[in-house]
Structure formats: C-alpha cells, structure tokens
Design an enzyme around this catalytic site. Structure first.
Site, PDB file in Angstrom:
ATOM      1  N   GLU A 237       0.819  -1.347   0.089  1.00  0.00           N
ATOM      2  CA  GLU A 237      -0.052   0.055   0.034  1.00  0.00           C
ATOM      3  C   GLU A 237       0.885   1.290   0.043  1.00  0.00           C
ATOM      4  OE1 GLU A 237      -1.460   3.352   0.861  1.00  0.00           O
ATOM      5  OE2 GLU A 237      -1.922   2.415   2.657  1.00  0.00           O
ATOM      6  N   CYS A 271      -1.853   9.456   2.749  1.00  0.00           N
ATOM      7  CA  CYS A 271      -1.647   8.746   1.366  1.00  0.00           C
ATOM      8  C   CYS A 271      -2.951   8.712   0.697  1.00  0.00           C
ATOM      9  CB  CYS A 271      -1.126   7.452   1.453  1.00  0.00           C
ATOM     10  SG  CYS A 271      -2.056   6.024   2.285  1.00  0.00           S
TER      11      CYS A 271
END
Length: 522
Positions: A237, A271
């Site tokens: 990720e 993010c």
C-alpha cells in the site's frame, strides 16, 4: 543514548518520550522461527477460541482510549481528535467487524460443478493460513494501520511479526501493550524495532511467509526486488496524489468542508487524502472562495490543545521536504491563494501552515508527485471528461472522490476514475470502514487491506477435489489409449456442444461405450 536503543521525541516540542530497545536482523530471524513453532497450534484452534482471545483487546481499547489518543498526538503530531477519530475508534470497530465476519470467510465451501462430464468430481475450497506474516507500517497512522492488519492475520490463523516506523516508536510500544492484553501464546505476536532501511531485508531473509508494507512507492519497489528471489507474496500500500472532482451541481459548502478535512487533516499526511481539487469552471470561483475561507480559519497548533484543528508534521525532515515541493510549485507559476493564519512556512519547527495553491504549472510537483503535507492544488476544468484526464495524470491510483448532488451521475463518474477507492460526497473515509477494501492501482501498489478482500490476503486458497466413484477402476481418459477412446471423447463434444439434435443423439452410443472404461481393470 545507548547504541542499543533509539529514542522517540515529540515533533511539536522536541521533548523526549522514551528510549526503545533496538532489534537486530538476527533477532528478527529468531522471532520468526519462534512464531513458526507456535503458529500451527494456533491455526488448529477453533475460530471461537481465537476470536475470544483477541476479544480481550476490545476492553483494553475502551479503557485506554484517552491515554492512547494523547500518546498518538505526542508521538505523531496529530490532534487528539484526529487520533481518536481516525486511529483508536476505527481500530475498535475493525476488531469487532473481523471477529464477527472472519469465520464466514474462512469456512470451507463447495464449488458448484462446471460440466456434467465431471459429475463424479466434487471440489471444495478451504482457507490455509500463510504461517508467519511480516507487517511493516508507516508513521502517518501509526496505530490504526498496523492494528487492523495484525488482527486479521491472527484471526486467520497466522503468527505475526510487526515493525512500526522509527518516528513513532512510542505508539509501537502501545501496540505491543494492546496485543499483550490478549494474553496470546508466547511467540505468536512479536514487535520489533529495526531501523527502517534494514527491516524489509531482515523480514524477507528471516523467513516470513508473506509481507505487508505500507509506505512510499520507492521503498515498495525495493521490497519487491528483495522478495523476488523467494517469490515471496507481498501486499504493498504505497503513495498517492489523489484527486477530488467537484462537479457543477455539487453542494459547494459540503465539498469545501470535506476537502479541507480530507486534504489538510493529520497535517496533510494521508496517502489517500485530497491533494488535487478539480472544479468545474462554472463554480470554480465560488468554490475557491469557500475553500479559502475555511483554510484561513484553520488553527494550526499544539497537537494536545483541544482547539487545534491541525497539529504538526511528524518530523522536521518531512516539513522541509514539503516546503521544497511548495517552492518548486511556486517556481512553476503557482500562487498561494490561501493559507492558515498560524504555522510558519520558514521556521525550523515542525509546524507547517495549511496552503491552497492555484495556477500550478504542468511541472509543479503537486500535480504529478505525492506531496505529503497540508497543501491543496485547485484547478478549473471544463467538464467531467477533462477532470478524468487530469485525475489520471499521475502514476498513482490510490483514492479519489466525486462531489455532486446527482448521485447517479456521480456513481458513473466514480466508476471511471483510476483509483482503488472512490467516495461520493466524502473522501478518505473508506480507510475507517472496516468492511471496505483499501489499496490502489499503478504506483499506489497492489493487494488489499481491510474488508473481506483484505482478510482474504491473510490466507491461501486450497482446493480439494474428491471423486464420488471410489469403486471405479479408472477415469475414462486414462491409459491405454486407442482410436476407440479418441472417437468416444470426440463424441462427447458432439453430445454437449454440436448444433442440431440429430447430431447430438447420434453421438450418444459412442459416448456410452467409453463410459464403460470406468469399470475396466487391467
């Protein structure tokens, strides 16, 4: 400071939180071996037993919520409310969700047959834990990201070795305390403090069976290269430069408020937060005015002050990196149209003002790179098609959002965005929903965490094919071969697929003859 320890300091004040023992690669290998030794017995337990063990952590979270939110604020720099709302509360909800639904995902299931020719084959799928799961997590959400992954891994029957970011070691120690409350079998869960550049290699060479990593795209590539010789499965990720599309029919007040929260909360260190805001030209000026007013009103201040809306960056190093990106944006022609009243761009502390940029040139970092700080770039677009093209103009594809009163049109637009998670009239919230998967496209990585998809990443799928004719001598296509066998198998195609009933009926006698092979013995 002893060379065998590393320290954690408050980014807001520089005050020492504590010193934490360093771990070595050799220690990682020993912990992985110890975890492997106990994992099989853990996996053999009934689901109820594993679930009850982990259920003890629910009470621990409820009893330590306030002190935990304060510690996260001190160690990471986010506000108390961000820590409680985006870390502690989602962790508790995730634990309850996976305890309720994980059993169903692990249950053995029968596969429906695909063709009458294979009537005697009955297939079942079963879940097989990987063994020892390695988890390496970042500093921006130091509690909630690793917590969910550890819970899923353990519930699925794995052992876990965890390493958190060096910048948030105090939160890592709190995670260790949380899982200690479950009183798990010794060695099943291990927490290690290995310097970041050494951790991936230590875990991979130490023998983990799967590695989960959340962090930068650059480090993700390095880990993929290290894992390749072992064909070690990874879930990565990685970064994002996410876009919010504000359509002409959007509720501009809601959109402006949502973009501020998702883009500038946690000091912009998300993010999956908003970075680029693509606004229909007809409402661009009105939206920019509303957005700017909200940003100017933001109170950037000490993380533990109740009235602070935005805390500080997690490190001065990160502030400097974002400041360099802002300067590059300004050099490309961008201009600052709004900034929070508090926070000094040029100071040497960790506080950075929230900033809105407009007129960024095509080479501006904020339009093509991940800018991990409280900065938004607003651009005018003529229509949905242009918005989609611009949104897809980076190598990342983590999240996105569509803001519109027309939910049907918004859903259609969301489905065309190049992002792993898209929300309508909200942004970033899906990471807090235990039931939704999390992960992206392109340079944002691969694999999923959270939800059923994330839980399935914690086990391999094994198929067991059983023959319900154990008294048969052999299958019809086994040796010896002959022209008669070929003709019979060819006739099967006619019976099943040939056009016209006449041809199908004519083939039946040849098929019946070869079915006698089931009982032919040498």
């Amino acid at each position: 400071m002893s060379p065998a320890t590393s320290e954690s300091r408050e980014p807001a004040t520089g005050a020492l939180i504590g010193n934490f023992p360093l771990s070595t690669a050799a220690e990682a290998a020993d912990r992985i071996a110890a975890a492997r030794a106990v994992q099989k017995d853990w996996a053999a337990l009934a689901w109820r037993e594993r679930s009850e063990w982990l259920g003890k952590i629910e009470k621990w979270l409820a009893g330590h919520a306030d002190s935990l939110a304060e510690l996260i604020g001190r160690d990471n720099g986010k506000t108390r409310i961000d820590a409680l709302a985006a870390e502690v509360l989602p962790a508790a909800m995730a634990l309850r969700y996976y305890r309720r639904h994980g059993k169903r995902l692990l249950r053995s299931s029968r596969i429906r047959g695909g063709n009458i020719l294979m009537f005697n084959k009955v297939s079942r799928l079963r879940a097989v834990p990987y063994g020892v799961i390695g988890i390496i997590t970042p500093w921006n959400y130091p509690f909630s990201i690793p917590f969910s992954e550890v819970v899923m891994a353990l519930l699925a029957g794995n052992a876990v070795v965890l390493k958190v970011a060096t910048d948030t070691l105090a939160v890592g120690a709190a995670l260790e305390e949380a899982f200690a409350a479950a009183e798990l079998p010794s060695g099943l869960f291990s927490y290690l403090n290995i310097p970041g550049k050494q951790a991936g290699k230590a875990f991979i060479e130490g023998g983990v069976d799967k590695l989960f990593f959340t962090g930068s795209t650059a480090v993700g590539r390095e880990l993929a290269a290290l894992a390749a010789p072992r064909l070690l499965p990874l879930v990565l990720e990685l970064g994002g430069a996410d876009a919010a599309i504000v359509r002409a029919d959007a509720d501009l007040d809601r959109a402006a408020s949502g973009v501020v929260w998702a883009g500038l909360g946690n000091a912009g260190q998300s993010c999956g937060g908003v970075q680029r805001v693509l606004v229909h030209r007809s409402v661009y000026d009105a939206f920019l005015e509303k957005l700017s007013a909200r940003v100017r009103a933001l109170r950037v201040g000490p993380p533990l002050d109740w009235d602070s809306d935005v805390g500080c960056m997690t490190s001065v190093k990160q502030k400097r990196a974002v400041r360099d990106q802002i300067e590059a944006c300004l050099a490309s022609g961008a201009r600052i149209v709004a900034r929070s009243a508090s926070g000094d761009l040029d100071s040497d502390d960790a506080f950075l003002p929230a900033i809105v940029l407009a007129d960024a040139g095509p080479d501006a970092p904020i339009l093509r790179e991940e800018v991990f700080g409280p900065v938004l770039a607003v651009q005018a677009v003529d229509d949905d098609e242009q918005a989609l093209r611009i949104a897809a103009g980076t190598p990342y594809g983590l999240t996105g959002s569509v803001w519109s009163r027309d939910r049907s049109a918004a859903r259609a637009l969301a489905a065309r965005m190049n992002a792993g998670a898209v929300t309508i009239n909200d942004h970033l919230i899906s990471h807090g929903l235990a039931e939704t998967p999390w992960g992206g496209f392109g340079d944002s990585g691969f694999g999923r965490t959270h939800g059923e998809a994330g839980f399935r990443e914690m086990f391999r799928t094994q198929v067991i094919v059983d023959d319900i004719l154990p008294f048969a001598a052999k299958s019809i296509w086994w040796h010896p071969y002959s022209r008669k066998l070929y003709d019979g198998l060819r006739a099967l195609l006619d019976v099943l697929y040939a056009p016209g009933i006449t041809r199908r009926l004519a083939a039946i006698p040849r098929v019946l003859r070869i079915f006698l092979r089931y009982w032919e013995r040498p």
